[in-house]
Design a protein around this motif. Structure first.
Motif, mmCIF file in Angstrom:
data_model
loop_
_atom_site.group_PDB
_atom_site.id
_atom_site.type_symbol
_atom_site.label_atom_id
_atom_site.label_comp_id
_atom_site.label_asym_id
_atom_site.label_seq_id
_atom_site.Cartn_x
_atom_site.Cartn_y
_atom_site.Cartn_z
ATOM 1 N N SER A 34 6.601 13.515 -1.498
ATOM 2 C CA SER A 34 5.605 13.959 -2.489
ATOM 3 C C SER A 34 4.480 12.660 -2.529
ATOM 4 O O SER A 34 4.825 11.760 -3.408
ATOM 5 N N ASP A 35 3.498 12.854 -2.082
ATOM 6 C CA ASP A 35 2.450 11.804 -2.017
ATOM 7 C C ASP A 35 1.653 12.134 -3.449
ATOM 8 O O ASP A 35 0.900 12.971 -3.478
ATOM 9 N N GLU A 36 1.948 11.149 -4.436
ATOM 10 C CA GLU A 36 1.282 11.187 -5.690
ATOM 11 C C GLU A 36 0.373 10.117 -5.928
ATOM 12 O O GLU A 36 0.129 9.776 -6.936
ATOM 13 N N ILE A 37 -0.058 9.485 -4.866
ATOM 14 C CA ILE A 37 -1.289 8.329 -5.203
ATOM 15 C C ILE A 37 -2.330 8.726 -5.870
ATOM 16 O O ILE A 37 -2.798 7.897 -6.628
ATOM 17 N N TYR A 38 -2.669 10.106 -6.046
ATOM 18 C CA TYR A 38 -3.890 10.413 -6.793
ATOM 19 C C TYR A 38 -3.453 10.948 -8.415
ATOM 20 O O TYR A 38 -4.097 11.650 -9.114
ATOM 21 N N SER A 39 -2.093 10.669 -8.625
ATOM 22 C CA SER A 39 -1.414 11.379 -9.905
ATOM 23 C C SER A 39 -2.074 11.122 -11.177
ATOM 24 O O SER A 39 -2.081 12.079 -12.314
ATOM 25 N N PHE A 86 -1.192 1.358 -6.222
ATOM 26 C CA PHE A 86 -2.098 0.744 -7.221
ATOM 27 C C PHE A 86 -3.495 0.881 -6.805
ATOM 28 O O PHE A 86 -4.317 0.813 -7.510
ATOM 29 N N SER A 87 -3.652 1.480 -5.239
ATOM 30 C CA SER A 87 -4.939 1.403 -4.843
ATOM 31 C C SER A 87 -6.013 2.111 -5.524
ATOM 32 O O SER A 87 -6.975 1.811 -5.752
ATOM 33 N N LYS A 88 -5.568 3.421 -5.882
ATOM 34 C CA LYS A 88 -6.732 4.352 -6.414
ATOM 35 C C LYS A 88 -6.554 4.260 -7.871
ATOM 36 O O LYS A 88 -7.842 4.099 -8.558
ATOM 37 N N THR A 89 -5.401 4.140 -8.437
ATOM 38 C CA THR A 89 -5.458 4.296 -10.106
ATOM 39 C C THR A 89 -6.280 2.754 -10.497
ATOM 40 O O THR A 89 -7.011 2.870 -11.523
ATOM 41 N N GLY A 102 0.874 -1.251 0.116
ATOM 42 C CA GLY A 102 -0.125 -0.067 -0.207
ATOM 43 C C GLY A 102 0.860 1.267 -0.077
ATOM 44 O O GLY A 102 2.059 1.225 0.100
ATOM 45 N N GLY A 103 0.255 2.452 -0.024
ATOM 46 C CA GLY A 103 0.980 3.648 -0.145
ATOM 47 C C GLY A 103 1.329 3.810 1.193
ATOM 48 O O GLY A 103 2.417 4.395 1.588
ATOM 49 N N LYS A 104 0.492 3.768 1.952
ATOM 50 C CA LYS A 104 0.510 4.072 3.581
ATOM 51 C C LYS A 104 1.944 3.808 4.215
ATOM 52 O O LYS A 104 2.628 4.613 5.131
ATOM 53 N N PRO A 105 2.466 2.578 3.990
ATOM 54 C CA PRO A 105 3.702 1.930 4.600
ATOM 55 C C PRO A 105 4.741 3.072 4.123
ATOM 56 O O PRO A 105 5.936 3.106 4.965
ATOM 57 N N LEU A 160 4.522 17.116 0.554
ATOM 58 C CA LEU A 160 3.498 17.615 -0.586
ATOM 59 C C LEU A 160 2.472 16.421 -0.862
ATOM 60 O O LEU A 160 2.833 15.246 -0.931
ATOM 61 N N ASN A 161 1.283 16.928 -1.289
ATOM 62 C CA ASN A 161 0.237 15.850 -1.834
ATOM 63 C C ASN A 161 -0.604 16.583 -2.942
ATOM 64 O O ASN A 161 -1.360 17.408 -2.721
ATOM 65 N N SER A 162 -0.406 16.168 -4.048
ATOM 66 C CA SER A 162 -1.049 16.829 -5.302
ATOM 67 C C SER A 162 -1.513 15.401 -6.261
ATOM 68 O O SER A 162 -0.330 14.849 -6.745
ATOM 69 N N GLY A 222 -5.476 17.710 5.410
ATOM 70 C CA GLY A 222 -4.551 16.897 4.882
ATOM 71 C C GLY A 222 -4.591 15.305 5.212
ATOM 72 O O GLY A 222 -5.394 15.108 6.428
ATOM 73 N N PHE A 223 -4.142 14.260 4.614
ATOM 74 C CA PHE A 223 -4.331 12.960 5.091
ATOM 75 C C PHE A 223 -3.964 12.908 6.280
ATOM 76 O O PHE A 223 -2.751 13.009 6.724
ATOM 77 N N PRO A 224 -4.668 12.338 7.524
ATOM 78 C CA PRO A 224 -4.390 12.233 8.772
ATOM 79 C C PRO A 224 -3.079 11.495 9.196
ATOM 80 O O PRO A 224 -2.403 11.852 10.398
ATOM 81 N N ILE A 225 -2.770 10.593 8.457
ATOM 82 C CA ILE A 225 -1.724 9.961 8.785
ATOM 83 C C ILE A 225 -0.427 10.551 8.875
ATOM 84 O O ILE A 225 0.535 10.350 9.511
ATOM 85 N N TYR A 226 -0.251 11.807 8.026
ATOM 86 C CA TYR A 226 1.038 12.447 8.022
ATOM 87 C C TYR A 226 1.310 12.919 9.529
ATOM 88 O O TYR A 226 2.213 12.802 10.045
ATOM 89 N N GLU A 227 0.173 13.627 10.014
ATOM 90 C CA GLU A 227 0.237 14.370 11.412
ATOM 91 C C GLU A 227 0.456 13.212 12.512
ATOM 92 O O GLU A 227 1.279 13.239 13.527
HETATM 93 C C1 LIG Z 1 -3.175 10.976 0.292
HETATM 94 C C2 LIG Z 1 -3.088 9.665 0.493
HETATM 95 N N1 LIG Z 1 -1.954 8.921 0.606
HETATM 96 C C3 LIG Z 1 -1.799 7.734 0.877
HETATM 97 C C4 LIG Z 1 -3.331 6.845 0.792
HETATM 98 C C5 LIG Z 1 -2.779 5.624 1.183
HETATM 99 O O1 LIG Z 1 -3.230 4.433 0.386
HETATM 100 P P1 LIG Z 1 -3.191 2.983 0.250
HETATM 101 O O2 LIG Z 1 -4.633 2.454 0.608
HETATM 102 O O3 LIG Z 1 -2.445 2.414 -1.054
HETATM 103 O O4 LIG Z 1 -2.100 2.793 1.527
HETATM 104 C C6 LIG Z 1 -4.172 7.374 0.734
HETATM 105 C C7 LIG Z 1 -5.477 6.485 0.901
HETATM 106 O O5 LIG Z 1 -6.618 6.996 0.967
HETATM 107 C C8 LIG Z 1 -4.399 8.774 0.542
HETATM 108 O O6 LIG Z 1 -5.416 9.421 0.307
#
Ligand SMILES: Cc1ncc(COP(=O)(O)O)c(C=O)c1O
Length: 383
Positions: free
Chosen positions: A195-200, A227-230, A92-95, A163-165, A117-122
């Motif tokens: 640079s969090d580009e998960i929605y790129s 791969f989660s979102k795309t 996943g992107g989170k790790p 950054l997240n865009s 922002g994505f709460p996991i950052y803080e």
């Molecule tokens: C900005 C952002 N980064 C990372 C993730 C984590 O994605 P994943 O489900 O692949 O761990 C998310 C998921 O909601 C997200 O919104």
């Protein structure tokens, strides 16, 4: 543990499911995941991989073929050469957020992060003992970064800028111009960028641009993508980081210590996702764009709600200050009384007060149903 935060979306999902168990109807606009199935070619590749015996441990940093496919993809999409040794595949992107903080942030280091922002950052900054320095994203700037403000937040303790865009939760994007200005503000200081580009791939207006493409920044950037979102693969758990080889070695060691490796058969499916037919991705993106247009137009007709058109990702982030209700109270009431599950803007940090987040990754039918339910509730409860 008391410093570790959470992601409210999962809590609201549980509350919504409990209401459904009691027989209440709930429209789910709380969780950020595509409602589509994983494309069939990717599912087939995963199933075939299982049958072919891809059921064993693999290298901690990922299967060489997938790392190469990712390196090719990132080189192409970010116009910067990336080698497979610079790619670490994780579940996943989170790790990548988790490992980056563990690897880079020492007690007392400052980390600048988007808020809302994505709460996991803080959560993770606080967990590792860093100082979380919010950069507010404001509606009047279309939720992009105020670069002057960012520059004023940088100190000699700044270790990392996040950054997240396109951005979760606002759908805001950073233009090439914004990114160059941010790179300029960081200058040649010894600061890394996550640079969090998960929605790129989910950019509806303008083009996506990565700070890794700015000359001199690739070496200081960790790209997070996945791969989660795309590819609608949230449950497969597969993402990756792209970073300097020395840092990739450390992140791989964190993988060895935590997960050993990402599941091997999912990685085989990941190669098909990146290299195979992209028609499904294009179809899903066109559908998200259409739903965004319909849902935002609908929200703007509801008394007390006003919503900018998000430029990317699959969220709507309406301003609800004119309702006179605080965000959390309104989100709770919409779930309990109207049967619409959404998130309070404050689930994304203090600067989210005055907003709600709706995911448009649901069918048009459900989105229209949610709009009708909200409108009805507003009619009864707001004068
Ligand atoms: C900005 C952002 N980064 C990372 C993730 C984590 O994605 P994943 O489900 O692949 O761990 C998310 C998921 O909601 C997200 O919104």
């Amino acid at each position: 543990m008391s410093r570790l935060g959470t992601e409210t979306a999962f809590e609201v999902l549980n509350r919504a499911r409990a209401l459904e168990k009691q027989g209440k109807e709930v429209v789910h606009l709380e969780i950020g995941e595509p409602d589509f199935d994983t494309p069939a070619n990717v599912v087939d590749a995963g199933v075939n991989a299982l049958r072919q015996g891809w059921t064993h441990y693999g290298p901690a940093a990922g299967l060489p073929d997938l790392r190469q496919a990712i390196a090719d993809y990132v080189s192409r999409t970010r116009s910067v050469p990336v080698a497979s040794e610079e790619v670490v595949v994780v579940p996943g992107g989170k790790p990548i957020i988790f490992f980056t903080m563990l690897a880079l942030v020492d007690e007392g280091d400052e980390v600048i992060y988007p808020n809302p922002g994505f709460p996991i950052y803080e959560s993770m900054i606080n967990y590792v003992g860093g100082h979380a320095i919010p950069i507010p994203l404001r509606e009047e700037r279309d939720f992009s970064v105020d670069v002057k403000e960012l520059a004023s937040l940088i100190t000699n303790r700044t270790k990392l800028v996040i950054l997240n865009s396109p951005h979760n939760p606002t759908g805001g994007t950073l233009s090439k111009h914004d990114i160059y200005a941010i790179a300029d503000a960081i200058g040649d200081r010894n600061i890394m960028v996550l640079s969090d580009e998960i929605y790129s791939r989910l950019v509806f207006e303008g083009e996506d641009f990565s700070i890794a493409s700015v000359p001199g920044f690739k070496e200081r950037t960790i790209i997070l993508d996945g791969f989660s979102k795309t590819y609608a693969m949230t449950g497969w758990r597969m993402g990756y980081g792209v970073m300097r080889v020395d840092l990739a070695t450390h992140i791989s060691r964190l993988m060895t210590n935590s997960n050993s490796c990402t599941a091997s058969f999912t990685q085989i499916a990941g190669i098909e996702a990146l290299r195979g037919d992209q028609t499904s991705v294009d179809r899903m993106n066109a559908e998200f764009k259409h739903r965004r247009d319909v849902f935002v137009a609908g929200l703007n007709k509801i008394k007390g709600f006003s919503c900018r058109l998000p430029k990317g990702a699959f969220y709507a982030f309406p301003n609800i200050t004119k309702t006179g209700w605080p965000s959390k109270k309104l989100a709770d009431a919409l779930l309990d009384q109207a049967g619409v599950a959404c998130l309070s803007g404050t689930a994304f940090g203090d600067y989210g007060e005055g907003y709600l987040r709706f995911s448009v990754a649901n069918s048009l039918e459900n989105l229209n149903k949610a709009l009708a339910k909200i409108e009805e509730w507003v009619g009864k409860n707001l004068s």
